[in-house]
Design a protein around this motif. Structure first.
Motif, PDB file in Angstrom:
ATOM      1  N   VAL A 198       0.859  -1.182   0.000  1.00 61.89           N
ATOM      2  CA  VAL A 198       0.000   0.000   0.000  1.00 61.89           C
ATOM      3  C   VAL A 198       0.891   1.227   0.000  1.00 61.89           C
ATOM      4  O   VAL A 198       1.919   1.254   0.679  1.00 61.89           O
ATOM      5  CB  VAL A 198      -0.939   0.000   1.225  1.00 61.89           C
ATOM      6  N   ASP A 199       0.516   2.251  -0.743  1.00 69.81           N
ATOM      7  CA  ASP A 199       1.392   3.398  -0.949  1.00 69.81           C
ATOM      8  C   ASP A 199       1.349   4.404   0.208  1.00 69.81           C
ATOM      9  O   ASP A 199       1.151   5.603   0.012  1.00 69.81           O
ATOM     10  CB  ASP A 199       1.008   4.109  -2.250  1.00 69.81           C
ATOM     11  N   VAL A 200       1.573   3.894   1.424  1.00 67.59           N
ATOM     12  CA  VAL A 200       1.698   4.794   2.568  1.00 67.59           C
ATOM     13  C   VAL A 200       3.048   5.510   2.435  1.00 67.59           C
ATOM     14  O   VAL A 200       3.922   5.056   1.692  1.00 67.59           O
ATOM     15  CB  VAL A 200       1.628   4.003   3.868  1.00 67.59           C
ATOM     16  N   PRO A 201       3.218   6.635   3.132  1.00 68.84           N
ATOM     17  CA  PRO A 201       4.412   7.456   2.912  1.00 68.84           C
ATOM     18  C   PRO A 201       5.743   6.713   2.920  1.00 68.84           C
ATOM     19  O   PRO A 201       6.572   6.888   2.026  1.00 68.84           O
ATOM     20  CB  PRO A 201       4.322   8.487   4.035  1.00 68.84           C
ATOM     21  N   TYR A 202       5.996   5.877   3.929  1.00 67.71           N
ATOM     22  CA  TYR A 202       7.325   5.259   3.992  1.00 67.71           C
ATOM     23  C   TYR A 202       7.532   4.228   2.882  1.00 67.71           C
ATOM     24  O   TYR A 202       8.650   4.045   2.399  1.00 67.71           O
ATOM     25  CB  TYR A 202       7.582   4.643   5.372  1.00 67.71           C
ATOM     26  N   LEU A 203       6.441   3.579   2.437  1.00 69.30           N
ATOM     27  CA  LEU A 203       6.584   2.631   1.329  1.00 69.30           C
ATOM     28  C   LEU A 203       6.685   3.360  -0.005  1.00 69.30           C
ATOM     29  O   LEU A 203       7.379   2.912  -0.917  1.00 69.30           O
ATOM     30  CB  LEU A 203       5.412   1.654   1.312  1.00 69.30           C
TER      31      LEU A 203
END
Length: 349
Positions: free
Chosen positions: A151-156
């Motif tokens: 999932v494109d959460v900030p850290y990823l």
């Protein structure tokens, strides 16, 4: 199995169940309160799979160069038509992979106590490749993945370039206007198992209908508040009707008590543990537990207060704990429904 955490640097959605993760249904500024992968923020995922091959789940797999093109948070990505070695870097994706009958070769480390019981055995048996924002790229490469999902959460999102240099990487979008169902939809599209997902969706819809019909009167008469132990100093969190659990309760036809009803869509409210009185008109309070049933994320601080123990929900034994409080998969959502029905049956008994 998952997880999630917000106002300051927010932990990742892949660990949504732990203090470091982020889950749908809470504002981004609150994300640190949930599992490392997902907390406090709503999510948006727009996925359209297209392209050449469409194999049937469970059938023979073409191990050659057959590919498909899927739409992801980072644009269109060419992925294997039938991926055989999948690494998941987010708990929401991991849970849906298990739901879809797949065994990833690598998964995120969201903390064993935050992994829902149904996924725990599979999760424990799988190599761990991340702990929050700490990603072990060498470990991932050594697993020789043919697809990386997340999932494109900030850290990823920051790690996307490095991950995509190892293998095709497909992330579902992460925004503020979508619900938990976006994630299983995305994962199923990435791994070419939308038919299997359709079966899960029907099972969930049928279960909602069955429980709503069986307990229609009790659900309509009772009022519910949704809470979680917070990570703000001395505060707990109240979730609104637009949260993941709130959305499931809404489908069942419940009324919300004033504390939850007052929270804006896509948000959570952080309040002092001393304000237990805000829950005074709730017939039931549903809250987050670890997978062993113990209260998660410090909510026991609230439950231990004399003012809380005097509330109707507490005095009547109507505290409904669920390890699926931060659902990222259809099996999670079914677990929430099970917890609610168990509480309603106990009242009847």
């Amino acid at each position: 199995m998952t997880s999630v955490p917000s106002p300051a640097p927010v932990p990742s959605p892949a660990l949504a169940r732990s203090p470091a993760l982020v889950r749908p249904g809470a504002p981004a500024r609150r994300m640190r309160a949930l599992r490392p992968a997902v907390l406090g923020v709503a999510l948006a995922v727009t996925l359209t799979a297209c392209g050449s091959s469409s194999g049937t789940a469970g059938g023979s797999r073409d191990k050659s160069t057959s590919t498909r093109v899927v739409s992801t948070a980072h644009g269109k990505v060419t992925v294997p038509a039938h991926p055989l070695r999948i690494v998941s870097v987010h708990s929401w994706s991991t849970e849906s992979l298990f739901d879809l009958g797949l065994k990833p070769v690598g998964v995120e480390n969201s903390g064993a106590n935050y992994v829902p019981p149904r996924y725990l055995k599979g999760w424990k048996a799988t190599a761990k490749v991340t702990t929050g924002a700490d990603i072990d790229y060498e470990k991932i490469a050594s697993l020789k993945p043919d697809l990386i999902v997340g999932v494109d959460v900030p850290y990823l999102s920051k790690a996307y370039e490095k991950l995509s240099a190892i293998a095709p990487t497909a992330f579902s979008s992460f925004g503020e206007n979508s619900g938990w169902t976006e994630f299983p939809d995305a994962t199923a599209a990435f791994v070419n198992r939308t038919a299997r997902l359709a079966t899960l969706k029907k099972e969930y819809a049928d279960r909602i209908t069955a429980v709503r019909n069986a307990h229609r009167s009790a659900l309509a008469k009772s009022r519910w508040d949704v809470v979680q132990g917070g990570f703000d100093n001395g505060n707990y969190w109240i979730y609104g009707p637009g949260s993941a659990v709130g959305e499931i309760l809404g489908k069942l036809g419940v009324r919300f008590a004033s504390a939850t009803a007052s929270v804006a869509a896509g948000d959570t409210k952080s309040v002092s543990y001393e304000r237990a009185d805000l829950l005074k008109d709730a017939d039931y309070v549903i809250y987050y537990t670890n997978n062993d049933g113990s209260p998660a994320n410090n909510i026991q601080k609230l439950f231990g207060l004399k003012t809380f123990k005097s509330l109707p929900a507490a005095k009547n034994g109507h505290l409904v704990g669920t390890a699926d409080f931060l659902p990222g998969s259809y099996r999670d959502a079914l677990g929430v429904v099970d917890s609610i029905e168990t509480a309603l049956k106990a009242k009847r008994g």
